[in-house]
Design a protein around this motif. Structure first.
Motif, mmCIF file in Angstrom:
data_model
loop_
_atom_site.group_PDB
_atom_site.id
_atom_site.type_symbol
_atom_site.label_atom_id
_atom_site.label_comp_id
_atom_site.label_asym_id
_atom_site.label_seq_id
_atom_site.Cartn_x
_atom_site.Cartn_y
_atom_site.Cartn_z
ATOM 1 N N SER A 30 0.834 -1.197 0.000
ATOM 2 C CA SER A 30 0.000 0.000 0.000
ATOM 3 C C SER A 30 0.870 1.250 0.000
ATOM 4 N N LYS A 31 0.463 2.258 -0.729
ATOM 5 C CA LYS A 31 1.213 3.520 -0.731
ATOM 6 C C LYS A 31 1.147 4.193 0.635
ATOM 7 N N GLU A 32 0.006 4.017 1.315
ATOM 8 C CA GLU A 32 -0.143 4.644 2.629
ATOM 9 C C GLU A 32 0.671 3.916 3.700
ATOM 10 N N ASN A 33 0.736 2.559 3.562
ATOM 11 C CA ASN A 33 1.468 1.749 4.548
ATOM 12 C C ASN A 33 2.163 0.614 3.813
ATOM 13 N N PRO A 34 3.451 0.764 3.515
ATOM 14 C CA PRO A 34 4.195 -0.255 2.733
ATOM 15 C C PRO A 34 4.209 -1.639 3.369
ATOM 16 N N ASP A 35 3.917 -1.722 4.672
ATOM 17 C CA ASP A 35 3.917 -3.031 5.335
ATOM 18 C C ASP A 35 2.627 -3.818 5.069
ATOM 19 N N VAL A 36 1.659 -3.139 4.448
ATOM 20 C CA VAL A 36 0.368 -3.780 4.172
ATOM 21 C C VAL A 36 0.260 -4.072 2.687
ATOM 22 N N LEU A 37 -0.089 -5.330 2.347
ATOM 23 C CA LEU A 37 -0.292 -5.694 0.949
ATOM 24 C C LEU A 37 -1.755 -5.488 0.568
ATOM 25 N N ILE A 38 -1.972 -4.928 -0.629
ATOM 26 C CA ILE A 38 -3.328 -4.731 -1.127
ATOM 27 C C ILE A 38 -3.459 -5.417 -2.478
ATOM 28 N N GLU A 39 -4.692 -5.783 -2.810
ATOM 29 C CA GLU A 39 -4.950 -6.442 -4.082
ATOM 30 C C GLU A 39 -5.315 -5.420 -5.142
ATOM 31 N N LEU A 40 -4.668 -5.467 -6.267
ATOM 32 C CA LEU A 40 -4.961 -4.575 -7.390
ATOM 33 C C LEU A 40 -5.182 -5.424 -8.643
ATOM 34 N N ILE A 41 -6.002 -4.897 -9.551
ATOM 35 C CA ILE A 41 -6.186 -5.542 -10.848
ATOM 36 C C ILE A 41 -5.564 -4.627 -11.897
ATOM 37 N N ARG A 42 -4.621 -5.190 -12.650
ATOM 38 C CA ARG A 42 -3.947 -4.406 -13.686
ATOM 39 C C ARG A 42 -4.277 -4.962 -15.076
ATOM 40 N N LEU A 43 -4.416 -4.057 -16.039
ATOM 41 C CA LEU A 43 -4.632 -4.463 -17.430
ATOM 42 C C LEU A 43 -3.283 -4.777 -18.062
ATOM 43 N N LYS A 44 -3.215 -5.867 -18.823
ATOM 44 C CA LYS A 44 -1.995 -6.160 -19.568
ATOM 45 C C LYS A 44 -1.953 -5.230 -20.782
ATOM 46 N N ASN A 45 -1.081 -4.262 -20.700
ATOM 47 C CA ASN A 45 -0.978 -3.235 -21.740
ATOM 48 C C ASN A 45 -0.219 -3.790 -22.937
ATOM 49 N N PRO A 46 -0.843 -3.812 -24.124
ATOM 50 C CA PRO A 46 -0.135 -4.298 -25.308
ATOM 51 C C PRO A 46 0.981 -3.367 -25.743
ATOM 52 N N GLY A 47 1.026 -2.155 -25.165
ATOM 53 C CA GLY A 47 2.116 -1.222 -25.456
ATOM 54 C C GLY A 47 2.186 -0.823 -26.913
ATOM 55 N N ARG A 48 1.104 -0.312 -27.434
ATOM 56 C CA ARG A 48 1.083 0.085 -28.841
ATOM 57 C C ARG A 48 0.581 1.514 -28.977
ATOM 58 N N VAL A 49 0.681 2.033 -30.185
ATOM 59 C CA VAL A 49 0.174 3.374 -30.482
ATOM 60 C C VAL A 49 -1.341 3.297 -30.646
ATOM 61 N N VAL A 50 -2.045 4.122 -29.889
ATOM 62 C CA VAL A 50 -3.507 4.195 -29.968
ATOM 63 C C VAL A 50 -3.873 5.507 -30.653
ATOM 64 N N THR A 51 -4.763 5.445 -31.609
ATOM 65 C CA THR A 51 -5.215 6.642 -32.312
ATOM 66 C C THR A 51 -6.668 6.940 -31.963
ATOM 67 N N VAL A 52 -6.886 8.144 -31.463
ATOM 68 C CA VAL A 52 -8.236 8.608 -31.159
ATOM 69 C C VAL A 52 -8.767 9.340 -32.385
ATOM 70 N N ASN A 53 -9.845 8.834 -32.959
ATOM 71 C CA ASN A 53 -10.473 9.516 -34.099
ATOM 72 C C ASN A 53 -11.463 10.531 -33.552
ATOM 73 N N ASP A 54 -10.953 11.731 -33.293
ATOM 74 C CA ASP A 54 -11.740 12.748 -32.595
ATOM 75 C C ASP A 54 -12.469 13.650 -33.581
ATOM 76 N N GLN A 55 -13.751 13.910 -33.298
ATOM 77 C CA GLN A 55 -14.586 14.703 -34.199
ATOM 78 C C GLN A 55 -14.215 16.190 -34.204
ATOM 79 N N VAL A 56 -13.510 16.633 -33.189
ATOM 80 C CA VAL A 56 -13.123 18.045 -33.105
ATOM 81 C C VAL A 56 -11.623 18.208 -33.337
ATOM 82 N N CYS A 57 -10.836 17.417 -32.640
ATOM 83 C CA CYS A 57 -9.382 17.571 -32.687
ATOM 84 C C CYS A 57 -8.733 16.845 -33.854
#
Length: 376
Positions: A32-59
């Motif tokens: 835990s960031k608040e208490n390093p002696d305490v373990l917490i459970e987190l769920i992480r996404l496996k990032n494919p590490g690629r370029v993502v393109t946002v097709n934005d209607q304005v930008c």
């Protein structure tokens, strides 16, 4: 409909468990960031590490290399999704087709695209709007004086006018048209015509647009507002209900809240009680002669005395003395008359005042001005 994320934990759990089972996410025990002696459970996404393109209607197309994001957190447990995961799941479950938000959130979009793709959800249409800035070109905020929409409501702004103005902040149909009702906006609005540069929030412009909408209201609605706001000013209220004074009031205000401000500041006190002006205030600056001023007021009294009570309107009293005022100097004649009736440097014109006060009260106040000048 109203959706509460606190009521949707089973839905989030199902999506999270499926991602883990499919190997697209994983559970991780970390200090835990608040208490390093305490373990917490987190769920992480496996990032494919690629370029993502946002097709934005304005930008337009915005490409981001997501490698630096690493395997980012999507939940703190199977029942506690982080914001990015929850909104992706909610949008898909609720059938959201367009995600329209401020451009300061465009950095969130690549994460959400990776989550959406992992879950196998259809791609929505993205549009990131330029921020709305204040007149000083800085982002609007409470500290910078931005008001809540409810405050504009309480100040007497009309809902349709606020909607009309907000649509124009950073958007234009491509014409000079500025006044729209809701149905017109629905018919002509398109994301493609949103400007790429920041919009500037200008309350002066908002007030002008509100005034245009106010003029389009049915008379019954306007009268109801006048009655409600003038309840503590009985004489003024009666005067405001009809004739030239009503027209003058509507010309002066830009919001119904202006009526409150004008009444509370005493701007129309001359309708409630006769003023007692000092002699010097009755004199026109270009002809500060007491005798000339007395002569002008006397002439006006004599002329207006001949007008029947039932015909004592702003038009008739103006017509009766206009030639005299033109010959003697409009300021020299009309200034002392107006000041005698209102006791103010700024007030409705003398013809509007005369109609509003009525013949008897008008002549009484003019006679009182003669007395004040005679004693000077």
């Amino acid at each position: 409909e109203l959706y509460k994320q606190s009521d949707r934990k089973d839905i989030y759990r199902g999506h999270l468990e499926r991602l883990v089972q499919e190997g697209k996410a994983y559970a991780s025990s970390e200090p835990s960031k608040e208490n390093p002696d305490v373990l917490i459970e987190l769920i992480r996404l496996k990032n494919p590490g690629r370029v993502v393109t946002v097709n934005d209607q304005v930008c337009g197309d915005v490409s981001v290399d997501t490698t630096d994001l690493g395997d980012f957190i999507i939940a703190r447990s199977f029942t506690e999704p982080v914001f990015h995961f929850a909104v992706v799941a909610d949008d898909a479950e609720e059938g959201v087709t367009h995600i329209i938000r401020g451009e300061d959130h465009i950095s969130n979009t690549p994460r959400q695209i990776l989550i959406r793709e992992a879950l196998g959800f259809a791609a929505p249409t993205y549009a990131h709007l330029p921020l709305v800035l204040g007149s000083d070109r800085t982002k609007l905020s409470k500290r910078k004086g931005a008001k809540a929409i409810t405050e504009y409501r309480d100040l007497g702004f009309l809902p349709g006018a606020v909607l009309n103005y907000l649509a124009l902040v950073g958007w234009n149909e491509g014409t000079d048209k500025e006044i729209y009702d809701k149905d017109e906006l629905v018919s002509v609005f398109s994301l493609e015509k949103i400007q790429k540069s920041p919009g500037i929030f200008d309350e002066t412009k908002l007030r002008w647009i509100n005034k245009q909408h106010l003029r389009l209201l049915p008379e019954s609605v306007i009268d109801a507002e006048i009655v409600a706001r003038g309840a503590n000013y009985p004489k003024t209220l009666e005067i405001f209900k009809k004739g030239a004074a009503r027209s003058d009031l509507l010309e002066r205000i830009e919001t119904f809240g202006d009526i409150d401000a004008m009444l509370s500041s005493g701007e129309f006190d001359f309708y409630e009680r006769a003023p007692v002006p000092v002699a010097s205030s009755l004199l026109w600056k270009k002809d500060p002669s007491v005798e000339n001023t007395k002569a002008h007021i006397t002439s006006v009294i004599e002329t207006w005395e001949t007008i029947p009570h039932e015909s004592f309107t702003s038009e008739s009293v103006k017509l009766a003395i206009w030639d005299y005022a033109e010959a003697k100097g409009r300021g020299a004649v009309l200034w002392p008359v107006r000041y005698a009736l209102s006791g103010r440097d700024r007030s409705p014109d003398p013809f509007t005042l005369a109609e509003a006060l009525g013949k008897e009260e008008t002549l009484k106040r003019l006679a009182a001005a003669i007395t004040i000048l005679s004693a000077a």
